[in-house]
Design a protein around this motif. Structure first.
Motif, PDB file in Angstrom:
ATOM      1  N   MET A   7       0.831  -1.208   0.131  1.00 31.62           N
ATOM      2  CA  MET A   7       0.144   0.041   0.046  1.00 31.62           C
ATOM      3  C   MET A   7       0.895   1.239  -0.179  1.00 31.62           C
ATOM      4  O   MET A   7       2.039   1.195   0.313  1.00 31.62           O
ATOM      5  CB  MET A   7      -0.895  -0.045   1.131  1.00 31.62           C
ATOM      6  CG  MET A   7      -1.891  -1.083   1.120  1.00 31.62           C
ATOM      7  SD  MET A   7      -2.736  -1.571  -0.335  1.00 31.62           S
ATOM      8  CE  MET A   7      -4.081  -0.208  -0.200  1.00 31.62           C
ATOM      9  N   THR A   8       0.062   2.262  -0.228  1.00 32.88           N
ATOM     10  CA  THR A   8       0.967   3.548  -0.412  1.00 32.88           C
ATOM     11  C   THR A   8       1.242   4.246   1.119  1.00 32.88           C
ATOM     12  O   THR A   8       2.139   4.978   1.405  1.00 32.88           O
ATOM     13  CB  THR A   8       0.135   4.581  -0.914  1.00 32.88           C
ATOM     14  OG1 THR A   8      -0.159   4.096  -2.369  1.00 32.88           O
ATOM     15  CG2 THR A   8       1.025   6.046  -1.453  1.00 32.88           C
ATOM     16  N   TYR A   9       0.426   4.249   2.307  1.00 35.96           N
ATOM     17  CA  TYR A   9       0.293   4.915   3.351  1.00 35.96           C
ATOM     18  C   TYR A   9       0.584   4.082   4.748  1.00 35.96           C
ATOM     19  O   TYR A   9       0.734   4.237   5.703  1.00 35.96           O
ATOM     20  CB  TYR A   9      -0.814   5.904   3.648  1.00 35.96           C
ATOM     21  CG  TYR A   9      -0.930   6.825   2.245  1.00 35.96           C
ATOM     22  CD1 TYR A   9       0.102   8.057   2.441  1.00 35.96           C
ATOM     23  CD2 TYR A   9      -1.652   6.699   1.104  1.00 35.96           C
ATOM     24  CE1 TYR A   9      -0.028   8.980   1.407  1.00 35.96           C
ATOM     25  CE2 TYR A   9      -1.880   7.513   0.247  1.00 35.96           C
ATOM     26  CZ  TYR A   9      -0.943   8.478   0.363  1.00 35.96           C
ATOM     27  OH  TYR A   9      -0.895   9.236  -0.862  1.00 35.96           O
ATOM     28  N   LYS A  21      -0.847  -3.302   9.008  1.00 37.19           N
ATOM     29  CA  LYS A  21      -2.351  -3.510   8.908  1.00 37.19           C
ATOM     30  C   LYS A  21      -2.567  -4.589  10.197  1.00 37.19           C
ATOM     31  O   LYS A  21      -3.828  -4.511  10.373  1.00 37.19           O
ATOM     32  CB  LYS A  21      -2.296  -4.580   7.674  1.00 37.19           C
ATOM     33  CG  LYS A  21      -1.940  -3.813   6.382  1.00 37.19           C
ATOM     34  CD  LYS A  21      -1.703  -4.885   5.071  1.00 37.19           C
ATOM     35  CE  LYS A  21      -1.270  -4.377   3.913  1.00 37.19           C
ATOM     36  NZ  LYS A  21      -0.930  -5.400   2.898  1.00 37.19           N
ATOM     37  N   GLU A  44      -6.284  10.188   1.815  1.00 42.14           N
ATOM     38  CA  GLU A  44      -5.604   8.858   1.262  1.00 42.14           C
ATOM     39  C   GLU A  44      -5.271   7.726   2.152  1.00 42.14           C
ATOM     40  O   GLU A  44      -5.582   6.804   2.073  1.00 42.14           O
ATOM     41  CB  GLU A  44      -4.331   9.437   0.462  1.00 42.14           C
ATOM     42  CG  GLU A  44      -4.670  10.411  -0.721  1.00 42.14           C
ATOM     43  CD  GLU A  44      -4.921  11.693  -0.568  1.00 42.14           C
ATOM     44  OE1 GLU A  44      -5.068  12.770  -1.141  1.00 42.14           O
ATOM     45  OE2 GLU A  44      -4.726  12.216   1.073  1.00 42.14           O
ATOM     46  N   GLU A  89      -6.985   4.003   3.089  1.00 45.80           N
ATOM     47  CA  GLU A  89      -6.529   2.545   3.168  1.00 45.80           C
ATOM     48  C   GLU A  89      -6.764   1.922   4.570  1.00 45.80           C
ATOM     49  O   GLU A  89      -7.219   0.897   4.478  1.00 45.80           O
ATOM     50  CB  GLU A  89      -5.135   2.793   3.220  1.00 45.80           C
ATOM     51  CG  GLU A  89      -4.578   3.166   1.745  1.00 45.80           C
ATOM     52  CD  GLU A  89      -3.193   3.008   1.539  1.00 45.80           C
ATOM     53  OE1 GLU A  89      -2.244   2.817   2.557  1.00 45.80           O
ATOM     54  OE2 GLU A  89      -2.616   3.428   0.426  1.00 45.80           O
TER      55      GLU A  89
END
Length: 227
Positions: A86-88, A94, A179, A183
């Motif tokens: 993922m980006t962030y 997670k 953003e 996520e």
């Protein structure tokens, strides 16, 4: 004089019966009766989960609700979610989201599993003290980034994803952009779906393994009395 265009004649159609619809699915016979998976199919599915997916051989895989198709779908979904960059949010982070949501839903199975995954024993981002705080419904105190993600996750499940104006401003002050929140919200929704399934399986009598009992919400109470 031009004639108005004529509509094409509607061809006769035949409505498929419900039995014919069911017969198209591999879980039903032509007469609508259910096809029970064979022991070989169940064994292949378990092998797929443990060898391909790297999942532990938990008792939940043997529950009838976990058909071979369900086992493979669940395995593939978890592999994708856990490894997709993922980006962030990092992959270890997670686990923080999963633990926070599972604690809020009091899903013993998922909470125990992800408490292990987010702690130091499994290379997670949290100290054991912070894991215990989240399991008990609180927030981590020793890792500011983890605390921010945990707060954003709690906001994500408060109003089913919606953020009120001051909530959004509060998260933004901690560096949670729209953003990044997107996520977090996505992964919160994924684990919520798992919680729904696992709580149902617990209600249906699935066993919770000793290794999960030791790190879950009832480790020092219900399971401590067994010793």
């Amino acid at each position: 004089r031009l004639l108005p265009p004529t509509r094409p004649k509607k061809l006769p159609t035949r409505t498929m019966s419900s039995l014919e619809e069911l017969a198209k699915l591999p879980g039903y016979n032509d007469d609508g009766s259910i096809v029970v998976p064979t022991e070989e199919q169940k064994a292949d599915a378990l092998k797929y989960a443990t060898e391909v997916g790297g999942m532990p051989p938990l008792a939940l895989w043997s529950m009838p609700q976990f058909t071979p198709a369900m086992v493979k779908l669940f395995t593939d979904k978890e592999k994708l979610l856990d490894s997709y960059p993922m980006t962030y949010i990092t992959d270890p982070e997670k686990q923080i989201i999963y633990t926070v949501v599972s604690a809020a839903n009091n899903c013993e199975m998922c909470l125990s599993f992800h408490a292990m995954g987010s702690g130091p024993a499994m290379g997670g981002p949290l100290s054991q003290e912070d894991v215990k705080l989240i399991v008990d419904g609180g927030l981590p105190t020793q890792n500011e980034r983890a605390r921010t993600i945990a707060i954003a996750t709690k906001y994500a499940i408060c109003h089913k994803g919606l953020l009120l104006e001051r909530e959004a401003a509060h998260l933004e002050s901690m560096g949670v952009t729209k953003e990044m929140y997107g996520e977090i919200l996505f992964f919160a929704g994924q684990i919520h779906a798992n919680n729904m399934l696992m709580v149902y399986l617990i209600q249906q009598g699935v066993a919770v393994e000793d290794m999960l009992q030791a790190v879950g919400p009832f480790a020092s109470t219900v399971y401590a009395k067994k010793e």
